[in-house]
Design a protein around this motif. Structure first.
Motif, short mmCIF file in Angstrom:
data_model
loop_
_atom_site.label_atom_id
_atom_site.label_comp_id
_atom_site.label_asym_id
_atom_site.label_seq_id
_atom_site.Cartn_x
_atom_site.Cartn_y
_atom_site.Cartn_z
N UNK A 1 -20.40 12.38 -35.85
CA UNK A 1 -20.81 13.35 -34.95
C UNK A 1 -22.05 13.50 -34.51
N UNK A 2 -22.23 13.45 -33.13
CA UNK A 2 -23.66 13.40 -32.43
C UNK A 2 -24.29 14.60 -32.64
N UNK A 3 -25.64 14.51 -32.86
CA UNK A 3 -26.43 15.63 -33.10
C UNK A 3 -26.91 16.23 -31.65
N UNK A 4 -26.79 15.19 -30.88
CA UNK A 4 -27.42 15.54 -29.47
C UNK A 4 -26.00 15.56 -28.55
N UNK A 5 -25.44 16.78 -27.91
CA UNK A 5 -24.21 16.84 -27.38
C UNK A 5 -24.43 17.08 -25.81
N UNK A 6 -23.87 16.35 -25.15
CA UNK A 6 -24.13 16.66 -23.43
C UNK A 6 -22.73 16.72 -22.85
N UNK A 7 -22.64 17.81 -21.96
CA UNK A 7 -21.31 18.00 -21.39
C UNK A 7 -21.29 19.31 -20.35
N UNK A 8 -20.33 19.38 -19.53
CA UNK A 8 -20.29 20.23 -18.59
C UNK A 8 -19.49 21.63 -19.13
N UNK A 9 -19.90 22.66 -18.63
CA UNK A 9 -19.51 23.98 -18.92
C UNK A 9 -18.48 24.71 -18.61
N UNK A 10 -17.60 25.18 -19.32
CA UNK A 10 -16.58 26.10 -19.02
C UNK A 10 -16.93 27.50 -19.30
N UNK A 140 -30.17 29.83 -32.74
CA UNK A 140 -30.75 29.45 -33.96
C UNK A 140 -29.96 28.19 -34.34
N UNK A 141 -30.82 27.21 -34.90
CA UNK A 141 -30.25 25.95 -35.55
C UNK A 141 -29.41 26.07 -36.59
N UNK A 142 -28.37 24.70 -36.41
CA UNK A 142 -27.33 24.91 -37.36
C UNK A 142 -28.00 24.43 -38.69
N UNK A 143 -28.09 25.23 -39.92
CA UNK A 143 -28.33 24.96 -41.22
C UNK A 143 -28.13 23.63 -41.86
N UNK A 144 -29.17 22.82 -42.45
CA UNK A 144 -28.63 21.59 -43.01
C UNK A 144 -27.22 21.30 -43.59
N UNK A 145 -26.87 22.23 -44.55
CA UNK A 145 -25.79 22.18 -45.40
C UNK A 145 -24.33 22.24 -44.21
N UNK A 146 -24.64 23.11 -43.12
CA UNK A 146 -23.38 23.22 -42.27
C UNK A 146 -23.47 21.87 -41.30
N UNK A 147 -24.58 21.25 -41.00
CA UNK A 147 -24.65 20.21 -40.28
C UNK A 147 -24.09 19.07 -41.04
N UNK A 148 -24.31 18.96 -42.39
CA UNK A 148 -23.41 17.90 -43.28
C UNK A 148 -22.09 18.13 -43.25
N UNK A 149 -21.45 19.47 -43.15
CA UNK A 149 -19.94 19.60 -42.85
C UNK A 149 -19.59 19.27 -41.60
N UNK A 150 -20.33 19.21 -40.64
CA UNK A 150 -19.86 18.90 -39.13
C UNK A 150 -19.86 17.38 -39.22
N UNK A 151 -20.98 16.86 -39.81
CA UNK A 151 -21.10 15.34 -39.84
C UNK A 151 -20.00 14.63 -40.52
N UNK A 152 -19.42 15.19 -41.50
CA UNK A 152 -18.36 14.68 -42.27
C UNK A 152 -16.93 14.91 -41.56
N UNK A 153 -16.94 15.86 -40.46
CA UNK A 153 -15.64 16.16 -39.99
C UNK A 153 -15.13 17.34 -40.53
N UNK A 154 -15.64 18.35 -41.04
CA UNK A 154 -15.21 19.39 -41.55
C UNK A 154 -15.30 19.49 -43.28
N UNK A 155 -14.86 20.43 -43.86
CA UNK A 155 -15.10 20.89 -45.33
C UNK A 155 -13.80 19.99 -45.99
N UNK A 156 -12.80 19.84 -45.46
CA UNK A 156 -11.97 18.70 -46.22
C UNK A 156 -12.43 17.46 -46.37
N UNK A 157 -12.97 17.07 -45.07
CA UNK A 157 -13.46 15.26 -45.14
C UNK A 157 -14.52 15.51 -46.09
N UNK A 158 -15.55 16.46 -46.10
CA UNK A 158 -16.62 16.58 -46.77
C UNK A 158 -16.31 16.64 -48.38
N UNK A 159 -15.28 17.20 -48.94
CA UNK A 159 -14.87 17.26 -50.24
C UNK A 159 -14.36 16.02 -50.50
#
Length: 168
Positions: A1-10, A140-159
C-alpha cells in the motif's frame, strides 16, 4: 500500500449509510463482492459505480458509513478501486471495519474540497493537498499500528504475516 495517494475526488454529503454504499436490494450478491461492487454508492450517486476509477478518492461530510455493521460496505468501496475515504466524521463500526479490510480513512474538514479536485494525500503525516485549488488541509495522521494494518492489507493478512495482533 502506498503511503502517498493521489486521485480524483468524488464528493458526497452527510449521513451516507451502509445502505447507500451497499444497496439492500443487492443483498443476494453478498457472496459475490466484485459483482456487488458494481453497485457501490449507486443510491447516493447513480453515476459513481460506472465512472469511479482505480485510485479515486471519496470525500464526504459527517457520519459516513452509519447504519449496519456489515463489512461489505468498506470492502466493496475498496474493490471498486477507491484508494481512500476522507470525511468530517465516520460511523464507529464502519471506521473499524475499513481498517480491518485495509481501506484508509482520514478525518478532516472537507468543505473546501470539491468533486473532481485532484488530491495528494500523505497518510502518515495526515496532509491533504488539493492540487486543483493549491490548498493544504491537515488531518489526524493514521497511527503507526493502524498504518501497519493497512500496509499488510488488513487485519486478517496482518495476523497471517505476524501471528497474533500486538500493539507496540
Amino acid at each position: 500500500m502506498e503511503r502517498i495517494i493521489r486521485g480524483k475526488v468524488w464528493k458526497f454529503g452527510d449521513n451516507i449509510s451502509t445502505d447507500h454504499i451497499a444497496p439492500g436490494r443487492y443483498f443476494h450478491l453478498r457472496t459475490n463482492l466484485p459483482e456487488l461492487a458494481k453497485h457501490v454508492l449507486e443510491d447516493a450517486d447513480p453515476e459513481f459505480p460506472k465512472k469511479v476509477k482505480p485510485g479515486d478518492i471519496i470525500v464526504a461530510g459527517n457520519n459516513f458509513g452509519l447504519g449496519s455493521s456489515r463489512e461489505h460496505a468498506p470492502r466493496i468501496i475498496k474493490i471498486a478501486g477507491v484508494s481512500c475515504v476522507i470525511a468530517k466524521s465516520f460511523a464507529r463500526i464502519f471506521y473499524r471495519n475499513a481498517f480491518n479490510i485495509g481501506l484508509p480513512l482520514l478525518t478532516a474538514d472537507t468543505d473546501k474540497i470539491d468533486e473532481g479536485d485532484e488530491l495528494e494525500i500523505d497518510l502518515e503525516k495526515g496532509i491533504i493537498k488539493d492540487l486543483t485549488k493549491g490548498i493544504e488541509l491537515q488531518s489526524t495522521p493514521i497511527p503507526p499500528f493502524m498504518m501497519r494494518l493497512l500496509e499488510d492489507g488488513g487485519i486478517v493478512e496482518h495476523i497471517k504475516k505476524h501471528g497474533d495482533f500486538k500493539v507496540d
